[in-house]
Design a protein around this motif. Sequence first.
Motif, mmCIF file in Angstrom:
data_model
loop_
_atom_site.group_PDB
_atom_site.id
_atom_site.type_symbol
_atom_site.label_atom_id
_atom_site.label_comp_id
_atom_site.label_asym_id
_atom_site.label_seq_id
_atom_site.Cartn_x
_atom_site.Cartn_y
_atom_site.Cartn_z
ATOM 1 N N SER A 42 51.802 8.266 49.269
ATOM 2 C CA SER A 42 51.154 7.920 50.541
ATOM 3 C C SER A 42 51.251 9.066 51.536
ATOM 4 O O SER A 42 52.162 9.908 51.461
ATOM 5 N N GLU A 43 50.320 9.075 52.485
ATOM 6 C CA GLU A 43 50.318 10.103 53.528
ATOM 7 C C GLU A 43 51.553 9.975 54.421
ATOM 8 O O GLU A 43 52.102 10.971 54.878
ATOM 9 N N ASN A 44 51.988 8.745 54.675
ATOM 10 C CA ASN A 44 53.162 8.558 55.530
ATOM 11 C C ASN A 44 54.435 9.100 54.889
ATOM 12 O O ASN A 44 55.302 9.647 55.568
ATOM 13 N N THR A 45 54.568 8.960 53.554
ATOM 14 C CA THR A 45 55.721 9.547 52.873
ATOM 15 C C THR A 45 55.651 11.066 52.942
ATOM 16 O O THR A 45 56.673 11.742 53.121
ATOM 17 N N ASP A 65 59.669 1.213 58.247
ATOM 18 C CA ASP A 65 60.022 1.822 56.963
ATOM 19 C C ASP A 65 59.001 1.513 55.883
ATOM 20 O O ASP A 65 58.896 2.249 54.896
ATOM 21 N N THR A 66 58.260 0.419 56.021
ATOM 22 C CA THR A 66 57.344 0.003 54.962
ATOM 23 C C THR A 66 55.909 0.477 55.176
ATOM 24 O O THR A 66 55.049 0.206 54.328
ATOM 25 N N LYS A 67 55.652 1.171 56.275
ATOM 26 C CA LYS A 67 54.285 1.650 56.478
ATOM 27 C C LYS A 67 53.908 2.704 55.437
ATOM 28 O O LYS A 67 52.732 2.981 55.214
ATOM 29 N N VAL A 68 54.915 3.283 54.765
ATOM 30 C CA VAL A 68 54.664 4.292 53.733
ATOM 31 C C VAL A 68 54.338 3.658 52.384
ATOM 32 O O VAL A 68 53.914 4.346 51.464
ATOM 33 N N PRO A 109 52.834 -3.935 58.534
ATOM 34 C CA PRO A 109 53.210 -3.234 59.767
ATOM 35 C C PRO A 109 52.071 -2.386 60.327
ATOM 36 O O PRO A 109 51.068 -2.148 59.645
ATOM 37 N N THR A 110 52.243 -1.920 61.545
ATOM 38 C CA THR A 110 51.259 -1.024 62.150
ATOM 39 C C THR A 110 51.355 0.357 61.505
ATOM 40 O O THR A 110 52.373 0.717 60.923
ATOM 41 N N ASP A 111 50.266 1.118 61.602
ATOM 42 C CA ASP A 111 50.198 2.495 61.094
ATOM 43 C C ASP A 111 50.403 2.585 59.588
ATOM 44 O O ASP A 111 50.888 3.587 59.068
ATOM 45 N N SER A 112 50.030 1.533 58.875
ATOM 46 C CA SER A 112 50.209 1.518 57.420
ATOM 47 C C SER A 112 49.074 2.254 56.713
ATOM 48 O O SER A 112 47.915 2.191 57.119
ATOM 49 N N ASP A 113 49.432 2.932 55.613
ATOM 50 C CA ASP A 113 48.414 3.576 54.783
ATOM 51 C C ASP A 113 47.466 2.549 54.179
ATOM 52 O O ASP A 113 46.302 2.847 53.926
ATOM 53 N N VAL A 114 47.960 1.344 53.945
ATOM 54 C CA VAL A 114 47.124 0.290 53.363
ATOM 55 C C VAL A 114 45.947 -0.025 54.278
ATOM 56 O O VAL A 114 44.806 -0.180 53.825
ATOM 57 N N GLU A 115 46.203 -0.112 55.576
ATOM 58 C CA GLU A 115 45.134 -0.399 56.540
ATOM 59 C C GLU A 115 44.040 0.657 56.462
ATOM 60 O O GLU A 115 42.837 0.345 56.448
ATOM 61 N N GLY A 166 38.465 -5.050 52.384
ATOM 62 C CA GLY A 166 39.222 -6.169 52.926
ATOM 63 C C GLY A 166 39.575 -5.963 54.388
ATOM 64 O O GLY A 166 39.126 -5.010 55.039
ATOM 65 N N ARG A 167 40.390 -6.868 54.901
ATOM 66 C CA ARG A 167 40.819 -6.842 56.293
ATOM 67 C C ARG A 167 42.340 -6.750 56.366
ATOM 68 O O ARG A 167 43.043 -7.356 55.552
#
Length: 425
Positions: free
Chosen positions: A210-213, A336-339, A360-366, A375-376
């Motif tokens: 992921s980009e966050n990691t 911690d889980t946004k990654v 969570p906010t700022d998640s790569d999934v979003e 999806g949403r």
Amino acid sequence: MKNQTLIITYYWPPAGGPGVQRWLKFVKYLPEFGIEPIVYCPENPSYPIVDESLLREISPDIKIIKQPISEPYRFANLLSKKDSKQISSGVIPKKKKQSFVQRLMLYVRGNFFIPDARKGWVKPSVKFLSDYIKENNIETIITTGPPHSLHLIGLQLKAQLGVKWLADFRDPWTTIGYHKQLKLSKSSADKHSALESQVLQSADEIIVTSENTKKEFLSKTQQPITVITNGFDAHKIERPEKDEKFTIAHIGSLLSERNPKQLWTALKELIDENENFRSEFQLKLIGVVSEDVLQTLKDFQLEAYIYTVGYVTHEEAIKAQMASRVLLMVEIDSKDTKVIIPGKLFEYMASGTPIMAVGPTDSDVETILKSTNTGRYFYYEEKEQMKSQILSYFEDYKSKTLVVNAIGLEQYSRKSLTKVLSRII
């Protein structure tokens, strides 16, 4: 002659669950890009989940070498087989509900087995592989974690032999959610951080999902870091009929902290307010579900609408994704889980079934859901938005117009992702 690359992994079929999928698929496609993968894995592992069907996906041409491993979870089974299996698979009960045995196992796991319970495999693996690498003129090795102890095999082989070493992180190390639940002493936490730093600074290249990691690791190393997400594969599975009911299905583990109470509230309100919804709604839970989550659903009086299945094979999971009306994905509400990008997200996306994700906010999934139009995504407190979206999906289901118009999915195919990996190798 093909480039021989040694892949050091703990999870390999018949292991089940998401951890095995990534490298099973990379190994499948690497030969198409001029790379001959050699898989090194345990001879006698203690897998919390087994899926024999995945053995069919291994080509007979792939070279697989195995060495024995000493598994402390086998001894933990003597105390409590259920607790041992749950903790080894990441299902950790909330603190106030932990038994003495669970607290003891977590303390021992966190402070006596650093970085993890498979650390005993490091020394014998280095001894065996150092000879194997020299005898077979292997120039590139790849370690994949968790378990992150496997990166210590790469660290020592790099120091001894000077081979090119790629360290693949399917999940972060010291910042992953369950790390805080291991009851670490300060000295133990410092040891984890020191080992993580050694790995990140010694590997020739870091691969993350992921980009966050990547952002996190960029503050810890100057080594090159490449994002290669998980993905989906083409399946020769006949598409099943859609469920007759309006099924919202969650496929995978629902841990104690993956418990979106505002979503359960929204569902309860729709059941109470809408007779059609009440008669046609079903919440399907496929996989391991925490007792905490089941109790919460009971508290919300949703028991009558729940259909629990337990663990299923990968092929059965794919069929369930296609048959469901809406797919649910829930991640712990923590920075911690946004990654974390669950591997199933990409198969969800390829299923053609609309996705509702809560996290969570700022998640790569979003970001991925928005860019692919599959999806949403909702934050934990967005009850009214979730309720409105579920009602919209239900109305589309009733009018037979509940479809997904996905865009840009090919970049997440396993073959496309393996092409990116082959360039690094």
